[in-house]
Motif scaffolding. Structure first.
Motif, PDB file in Angstrom:
ATOM      1  N   CYS A 118       0.963  -1.164   0.065  1.00 49.96           N
ATOM      2  CA  CYS A 118       0.091  -0.124   0.178  1.00 49.96           C
ATOM      3  C   CYS A 118       0.840   1.215   0.007  1.00 49.96           C
ATOM      4  O   CYS A 118       2.147   1.153   0.497  1.00 49.96           O
ATOM      5  CB  CYS A 118      -1.014  -0.082   1.308  1.00 49.96           C
ATOM      6  N   PRO A 119       0.276   2.376  -0.686  1.00 46.31           N
ATOM      7  CA  PRO A 119       0.909   3.640  -0.403  1.00 46.31           C
ATOM      8  C   PRO A 119       1.523   4.001   1.009  1.00 46.31           C
ATOM      9  O   PRO A 119       0.804   3.813   1.849  1.00 46.31           O
ATOM     10  CB  PRO A 119       0.131   4.651  -0.945  1.00 46.31           C
ATOM     11  N   PRO A 120       2.643   4.643   1.115  1.00 43.88           N
ATOM     12  CA  PRO A 120       2.989   5.122   2.565  1.00 43.88           C
ATOM     13  C   PRO A 120       2.051   5.868   3.242  1.00 43.88           C
ATOM     14  O   PRO A 120       1.813   5.583   4.620  1.00 43.88           O
ATOM     15  CB  PRO A 120       4.469   5.839   2.478  1.00 43.88           C
ATOM     16  N   GLU A 121       1.390   6.760   2.634  1.00 42.84           N
ATOM     17  CA  GLU A 121       0.236   7.722   3.461  1.00 42.84           C
ATOM     18  C   GLU A 121      -1.015   6.592   3.689  1.00 42.84           C
ATOM     19  O   GLU A 121      -1.622   7.087   4.780  1.00 42.84           O
ATOM     20  CB  GLU A 121      -0.437   8.554   2.537  1.00 42.84           C
ATOM     21  N   ASP A 122      -0.965   5.599   3.396  1.00 38.46           N
ATOM     22  CA  ASP A 122      -2.243   4.562   3.888  1.00 38.46           C
ATOM     23  C   ASP A 122      -2.039   3.546   4.852  1.00 38.46           C
ATOM     24  O   ASP A 122      -2.696   2.900   5.338  1.00 38.46           O
ATOM     25  CB  ASP A 122      -2.913   4.023   2.615  1.00 38.46           C
ATOM     26  N   ARG A 123      -0.522   3.406   5.161  1.00 40.01           N
ATOM     27  CA  ARG A 123      -0.064   2.550   5.928  1.00 40.01           C
ATOM     28  C   ARG A 123      -0.541   2.491   7.539  1.00 40.01           C
ATOM     29  O   ARG A 123      -0.948   1.439   7.961  1.00 40.01           O
ATOM     30  CB  ARG A 123       1.410   2.305   6.155  1.00 40.01           C
ATOM     31  N   ALA A 124      -0.623   3.685   7.953  1.00 38.35           N
ATOM     32  CA  ALA A 124      -1.094   3.757   9.487  1.00 38.35           C
ATOM     33  C   ALA A 124      -2.605   3.479   9.399  1.00 38.35           C
ATOM     34  O   ALA A 124      -3.044   2.555  10.302  1.00 38.35           O
ATOM     35  CB  ALA A 124      -1.023   5.319   9.718  1.00 38.35           C
ATOM     36  N   ASP A 125      -3.433   3.596   8.431  1.00 38.37           N
ATOM     37  CA  ASP A 125      -4.909   3.134   8.486  1.00 38.37           C
ATOM     38  C   ASP A 125      -4.884   1.691   8.146  1.00 38.37           C
ATOM     39  O   ASP A 125      -5.642   1.110   8.881  1.00 38.37           O
ATOM     40  CB  ASP A 125      -5.611   3.896   7.383  1.00 38.37           C
ATOM     41  N   ARG A 126      -4.215   1.108   7.404  1.00 40.73           N
ATOM     42  CA  ARG A 126      -4.175  -0.184   7.143  1.00 40.73           C
ATOM     43  C   ARG A 126      -3.715  -0.785   8.651  1.00 40.73           C
ATOM     44  O   ARG A 126      -4.306  -1.880   8.994  1.00 40.73           O
ATOM     45  CB  ARG A 126      -3.344  -0.539   6.117  1.00 40.73           C
TER      46      ARG A 126
END
Length: 316
Positions: A118-126
């Motif tokens: 996943c894109p780095p900006e989405d990792r926290a949510d994932r």
């Protein structure tokens, strides 16, 4: 047969003959798996000829991952010629446990790939989503969601039948997208919400045990028929599927299936609460890789409602 004058052997000789360490022999002896024949004058363990076969059996069973308590039962029964059933039960139990472990590992692998890809900006949510789900995941939160949503007096058998259709089983070998969909399902059904956010359909209001059983048995039949049409890529249309759908509501209300009833039903269903996101996620969880979306009760309901709406609009 051991070569000593008394037919017994030391712990070191037994370990060498069996191809294990002295520490392993001592471990099995201390747990009663390998009884000693006697002790030497110096307090050293001595074993009889039968110990070698027993030790080899213990080693083989432990190599299969069987716990000590199960090995104990098997070797004890072996001496009484009744080990077959005990061994079969132990192996079956170990296979079940191993299957669960493998499923958990596959789930974790897919979850790791999900984060990796996943894109780095989405990792926290994932990470937040998948961190709230066990591996392999439990379907209990989804079942609790539907038990709260279904008519309160719905019979247990009807509830179980609905839950079987509405609660997806986690795939044994999931894709990253399926892990994400299941994690989102879990977040959807566990987030705090007020009664206004989860209103009941009009058909649930005042429905007793008999009425709710009639309704959901009829809907299950209609959804199955509509699912066949969805798999064939057929557009919504009047037919046996729609008749079964309308009949479920008519019988629940003690009415007949008439043109007027269908017009009233369209109005009721159009304002009923929708849980489209839930069914879209379910379709992602249950659809094989590369295949067309699998029908769900939600997509079948939408197909039937569209057919009913088109029919009543055309009649008007």
């Amino acid at each position: 047969m051991f070569t000593s004058h008394d037919g017994l052997c030391s712990i070191g000789e037994l370990a060498e003959r069996a191809g294990v360490t002295v520490k392993a022999v001592r471990f099995y002896s201390d747990r009663g798996l390998l009884p000693e024949a006697s002790r030497s004058a110096g307090g050293h363990r001595r074993y009889g000829p039968e110990a070698l076969g027993r030790l080899r059996l213990v080693r083989s069973l432990r190599a299969l991952g069987l716990p000590v308590r199960e090995v104990h039962r098997i070797v004890d029964e072996e001496e009484e010629d009744g080990a077959d059933s005990v061994l079969e039960d132990a192996v079956a139990g170990q296979l079940r446990e191993l299957g669960s472990q493998l499923q958990a590992l596959r789930w974790r692998e897919a979850a790791l790939r999900l984060v990796q890809e996943c894109p780095p900006e989405d990792r926290a949510d994932r990470l937040r989503l998948i961190g709230a789900v066990t591996a392999p995941p439990s379907t209990a939160p989804l079942a609790r969601f539907w038990r709260a949503w279904l008519p309160p007096r719905m019979p247990a058998r009807a509830t179980a039948a609905f839950l079987e259709a509405a609660v997806p089983e986690p795939p044994a070998d999931p894709r990253p997208a399926q892990v994400l969909a299941f994690a989102r399902l879990n977040a959807l059904v566990t987030r705090p919400c007020t009664g206004a956010e989860r209103p009941q359909p009009a058909a649930h209001r005042g429905a007793g045990a008999r009425e709710s059983a009639v309704l959901y048995a009829g809907l299950a039949q209609a959804y199955e028929l509509a699912g066949t049409q969805l798999r064939r890529g057929r557009a919504p249309r009047a037919g046996e599927e729609l008749d079964s759908f309308v009949d479920a509501y008519a019988r629940t209300n003690g009415s007949r299936d008439t043109a007027d009833f269908r017009r009233v039903l369209v109005g009721q269903l159009s304002v009923d609460p929708r849980i489209d996101t839930y069914w879209e996620l379910v379709a992602e969880v249950i659809t094989p890789s590369g295949g067309p979306p699998e029908p769900t009760p939600g997509s079948a309901h939408d197909w039937l409602f569209a057919a009913l709406e088109a029919q009543t609009t055309g009649a008007a």
